[in-house]
Design a protein around this motif. Structure first.
Motif, mmCIF file in Angstrom:
data_model
loop_
_atom_site.group_PDB
_atom_site.id
_atom_site.type_symbol
_atom_site.label_atom_id
_atom_site.label_comp_id
_atom_site.label_asym_id
_atom_site.label_seq_id
_atom_site.Cartn_x
_atom_site.Cartn_y
_atom_site.Cartn_z
ATOM 1 N N ILE A 104 -8.428 11.416 21.203
ATOM 2 C CA ILE A 104 -8.122 12.022 19.911
ATOM 3 C C ILE A 104 -8.867 13.348 19.823
ATOM 4 N N ILE A 105 -8.168 14.378 19.429
ATOM 5 C CA ILE A 105 -8.759 15.708 19.315
ATOM 6 C C ILE A 105 -8.892 16.057 17.839
ATOM 7 N N LYS A 106 -10.096 16.386 17.438
ATOM 8 C CA LYS A 106 -10.323 16.803 16.065
ATOM 9 C C LYS A 106 -9.819 18.232 15.874
ATOM 10 N N LYS A 107 -9.368 18.483 14.679
ATOM 11 C CA LYS A 107 -8.864 19.809 14.360
ATOM 12 C C LYS A 107 -9.926 20.879 14.610
ATOM 13 N N THR A 108 -11.157 20.571 14.288
ATOM 14 C CA THR A 108 -12.231 21.545 14.497
ATOM 15 C C THR A 108 -12.388 21.889 15.975
ATOM 16 N N GLU A 109 -12.241 20.896 16.847
ATOM 17 C CA GLU A 109 -12.326 21.152 18.288
ATOM 18 C C GLU A 109 -11.182 22.044 18.746
ATOM 19 N N LEU A 110 -10.009 21.798 18.216
ATOM 20 C CA LEU A 110 -8.856 22.623 18.566
ATOM 21 C C LEU A 110 -9.089 24.077 18.151
ATOM 22 N N PHE A 111 -9.577 24.267 16.929
ATOM 23 C CA PHE A 111 -9.876 25.625 16.459
ATOM 24 C C PHE A 111 -10.948 26.282 17.328
ATOM 25 N N GLU A 112 -12.007 25.550 17.631
ATOM 26 C CA GLU A 112 -13.106 26.110 18.418
ATOM 27 C C GLU A 112 -12.680 26.445 19.848
ATOM 28 N N THR A 113 -11.762 25.684 20.385
ATOM 29 C CA THR A 113 -11.300 25.913 21.754
ATOM 30 C C THR A 113 -10.293 27.048 21.829
ATOM 31 N N ILE A 114 -9.304 27.022 20.975
ATOM 32 C CA ILE A 114 -8.209 28.000 21.046
ATOM 33 C C ILE A 114 -8.593 29.328 20.401
ATOM 34 N N TRP A 115 -9.326 29.257 19.314
ATOM 35 C CA TRP A 115 -9.705 30.483 18.596
ATOM 36 C C TRP A 115 -11.221 30.629 18.584
ATOM 37 N N ALA A 116 -11.849 30.559 19.734
ATOM 38 C CA ALA A 116 -13.306 30.664 19.825
ATOM 39 C C ALA A 116 -13.785 31.976 19.205
#
Length: 103
Positions: A76-88
């Protein structure tokens, strides 16, 4: 078995990508690295999504999100992780994510 559900914007079709249905191929360092699910292939080296061998037009960010979700399909991927990874190092609002993915 955990799976990731995605809807590809070009086709509006829902796919479940699970560890059993995704193939990862890396024949050598000079050949393509890709993921395959249904009639779709993700060509990692060229940054393309293909449907039956034809390029599906995606924005760069949409491709990055799709690739990240497929690469992490077993958790499961948290939304915050997605933001931090894609839009660092960039502040983005949730509407930006909505523009690139449907869940």
């Amino acid at each position: 078995v955990l799976s990731t559900q995605i809807i590809l914007p070009a086709s509006n079709q829902l796919f479940n990508i699970s560890p059993k249905s995704a193939k990862i191929t890396n024949m050598s360092a000079k050949t393509l690295l890709y993921y395959e699910f249904g009639e779709y292939q993700i060509d990692v080296l060229n940054g393309q999504l293909l449907q039956d061998g034809k390029v599906v037009v995606l924005t760069q960010k949409s491709f990055e999100i799709l690739l990240f979700l497929v690469q992490n399909r077993d958790r499961i991927i948290k939304k915050t992780e997605l933001f931090e990874t894609i839009w660092a190092d960039t502040f983005v609002e949730e509407a930006t994510l909505t523009q690139h993915i449907y869940m």
